[in-house]
Design an enzyme around this catalytic site. Structure first.
Site, mmCIF file in Angstrom:
data_model
loop_
_atom_site.group_PDB
_atom_site.id
_atom_site.type_symbol
_atom_site.label_atom_id
_atom_site.label_comp_id
_atom_site.label_asym_id
_atom_site.label_seq_id
_atom_site.Cartn_x
_atom_site.Cartn_y
_atom_site.Cartn_z
ATOM 1 N N GLU A 1 -5.463 -5.105 10.489
ATOM 2 C CA GLU A 1 -4.431 -4.094 10.714
ATOM 3 C C GLU A 1 -4.715 -3.354 12.014
ATOM 4 O O GLU A 1 -5.529 -2.411 12.030
ATOM 5 C CB GLU A 1 -4.428 -3.083 9.563
ATOM 6 C CG GLU A 1 -4.148 -3.692 8.211
ATOM 7 C CD GLU A 1 -3.563 -2.660 7.259
ATOM 8 O OE1 GLU A 1 -2.444 -2.868 6.804
ATOM 9 O OE2 GLU A 1 -4.221 -1.633 7.011
ATOM 10 N N HIS B 1 -9.407 1.002 4.865
ATOM 11 C CA HIS B 1 -8.140 1.290 5.555
ATOM 12 C C HIS B 1 -8.405 2.260 6.707
ATOM 13 O O HIS B 1 -9.225 3.178 6.579
ATOM 14 C CB HIS B 1 -7.116 1.874 4.574
ATOM 15 C CG HIS B 1 -5.741 1.874 5.146
ATOM 16 N ND1 HIS B 1 -5.325 2.826 6.049
ATOM 17 C CD2 HIS B 1 -4.699 1.019 4.984
ATOM 18 C CE1 HIS B 1 -4.076 2.556 6.408
ATOM 19 N NE2 HIS B 1 -3.671 1.460 5.779
ATOM 20 N N GLY C 1 2.419 2.061 10.776
ATOM 21 C CA GLY C 1 3.388 3.145 10.633
ATOM 22 C C GLY C 1 4.059 3.562 11.934
ATOM 23 O O GLY C 1 4.707 4.595 11.989
ATOM 24 N N GLU D 1 -6.840 4.715 7.767
ATOM 25 C CA GLU D 1 -6.623 6.136 7.451
ATOM 26 C C GLU D 1 -7.848 6.722 6.746
ATOM 27 O O GLU D 1 -8.181 7.889 6.938
ATOM 28 C CB GLU D 1 -5.349 6.294 6.601
ATOM 29 C CG GLU D 1 -4.109 6.062 7.461
ATOM 30 C CD GLU D 1 -2.909 5.508 6.726
ATOM 31 O OE1 GLU D 1 -2.867 5.578 5.482
ATOM 32 O OE2 GLU D 1 -1.992 4.999 7.398
ATOM 33 N N LYS E 1 0.150 4.264 -0.345
ATOM 34 C CA LYS E 1 -0.506 5.453 0.223
ATOM 35 C C LYS E 1 -0.240 6.670 -0.678
ATOM 36 O O LYS E 1 -0.159 6.517 -1.884
ATOM 37 C CB LYS E 1 -0.047 5.691 1.663
ATOM 38 C CG LYS E 1 -0.101 4.428 2.517
ATOM 39 C CD LYS E 1 0.061 4.700 3.970
ATOM 40 C CE LYS E 1 0.135 3.394 4.736
ATOM 41 N NZ LYS E 1 0.091 3.568 6.171
ATOM 42 N N ASN F 1 0.877 -1.175 0.000
ATOM 43 C CA ASN F 1 0.000 0.000 0.000
ATOM 44 C C ASN F 1 0.910 1.220 0.000
ATOM 45 O O ASN F 1 1.493 1.556 1.021
ATOM 46 C CB ASN F 1 -0.893 -0.032 1.258
ATOM 47 C CG ASN F 1 -1.742 1.214 1.397
ATOM 48 O OD1 ASN F 1 -1.889 1.986 0.446
ATOM 49 N ND2 ASN F 1 -2.306 1.429 2.578
ATOM 50 N N SER G 1 3.306 -2.273 10.482
ATOM 51 C CA SER G 1 4.761 -2.350 10.699
ATOM 52 C C SER G 1 5.319 -3.742 10.409
ATOM 53 O O SER G 1 6.251 -4.195 11.081
ATOM 54 C CB SER G 1 5.117 -1.881 12.115
ATOM 55 O OG SER G 1 4.753 -0.534 12.277
HETATM 56 C C1 PEP Z 1 -0.800 0.076 6.094
HETATM 57 O O1 PEP Z 1 -0.975 1.281 6.100
HETATM 58 O O2 PEP Z 1 -1.609 -0.662 5.513
HETATM 59 C C2 PEP Z 1 0.372 -0.450 6.783
HETATM 60 C C3 PEP Z 1 0.356 -1.694 7.139
HETATM 61 O O3 PEP Z 1 1.394 0.441 7.020
HETATM 62 P P1 PEP Z 1 2.821 0.118 7.682
HETATM 63 O O4 PEP Z 1 3.302 -1.183 7.099
HETATM 64 O O5 PEP Z 1 3.685 1.267 7.306
HETATM 65 O O6 PEP Z 1 2.598 -0.007 9.144
#
Ligand code: PEP
Length: 249
Positions: free
Chosen positions: A166, A94, A172, A96, A11, A9, A212
């Protein structure tokens, strides 16, 4: 056997030239992966990157689509438009999008409906925030997210859904769920799918972990029986890291 998958992803990162460069690097390296590989790119990249990856096993995803079919929705991009670029997937739900764009259960249900109706496969994200985890409410949160937006789908429609658990506190932040924490809730999510769509459908449902996940911790997470792969943010922006995660799957 359910599909194993590593999905990126991007973003709101990478301009078009940078995105094409990354997709080109991935294309050169990913010839015969052991799992499905998907990259989620900004809308503006989709047509170019999908064209570039036409003869590659790597599939392309949008990171969002509109909750309306078509018409006077300035600035929006419909599921049909996404599909017309050659993209095969869309990431929906997601955290966000839920947090910054106030996407409700109903809005997401409509986006999922339109995505599927237009031939896209959906990577649907669920997960609890830190306070909910601390209060031990993670199970009820993911249950409500599934019931609110995707459990109204038919069994046939469900076949085009990939789930991504998630935990928002891990996205992040560098804080990864432990393999035990992730396995526990993935198994619970699979139980919920079994209750709704039956055991066989649950066994066939791909459930990704995101938050992460990186080239150092991926193998340990992917070794868990109910973790079928990863949805990768930051580490998907660097070819070397993303390729190492694909190799770990
Ligand atoms: C995400 O935003 O879907 C995600 C998993 O981000 P990160 O791997 O940076 O934590």
């Amino acid at each position: 056997m359910r599909t194993k998958m590593v999905a990126g992803n991007w973003k709101m990162n990478k301009n078009l030239q940078e995105g094409v460069a990354l997709a080109t690097e991935l294309k050169q390296a990913v010839k015969d992966p052991k799992c499905a590989v998907v990259i989620g790119t900004p809308f503006i990249h989709l047509a170019t990157v999908a064209q570039l990856l036409q003869d590659s096993p790597i599939k392309v995803a949008a990171e969002n689509c509109a909750d309306h079919e078509k018409g006077a929705y300035t600035g929006e991009v419909s599921a049909e438009m996404v599909r017309s670029t050659g993209a095969e997937y869309v990431i929906l739900g997601h955290s966000e999008r839920r947090q910054y764009y106030a996407e409700s259960y109903d809005t997401l249900a409509e986006k999922v409906r339109l995505a599927l109706a237009n031939g896209l496969k959906v990577i649907f994200c669920i997960g609890e925030v830190k306070e909910e985890r601390e209060a031990g409410k993670q199970n009820e949160v993911v249950k409500a997210q599934l019931e609110g937006s995707v459990f109204s789908l038919t069994a046939e429609e469900w076949k085009n859904i990939t789930l991504a658990y998630e935990p928002v506190w891990a996205i992040g932040t560098g804080l990864t769920a432990t393999p035990e924490q992730a396995q526990e809730i993935h198994a619970y999510i699979r139980t919920l799918v079994a209750q709704k769509y039956g055991k066989e459908a649950a066994e066939d449902t791909t459930i990704l972990y995101g938050g992460s996940c990186n080239e150092k911790n991926a193998a340990e997470l992917f070794a868990c029986p109910d973790i079928d792969g990863g949805l990768i943010g930051g580490a998907a922006l660097v070819a070397e890291k993303f390729l190492a995660i694909i190799a770990a799957r």
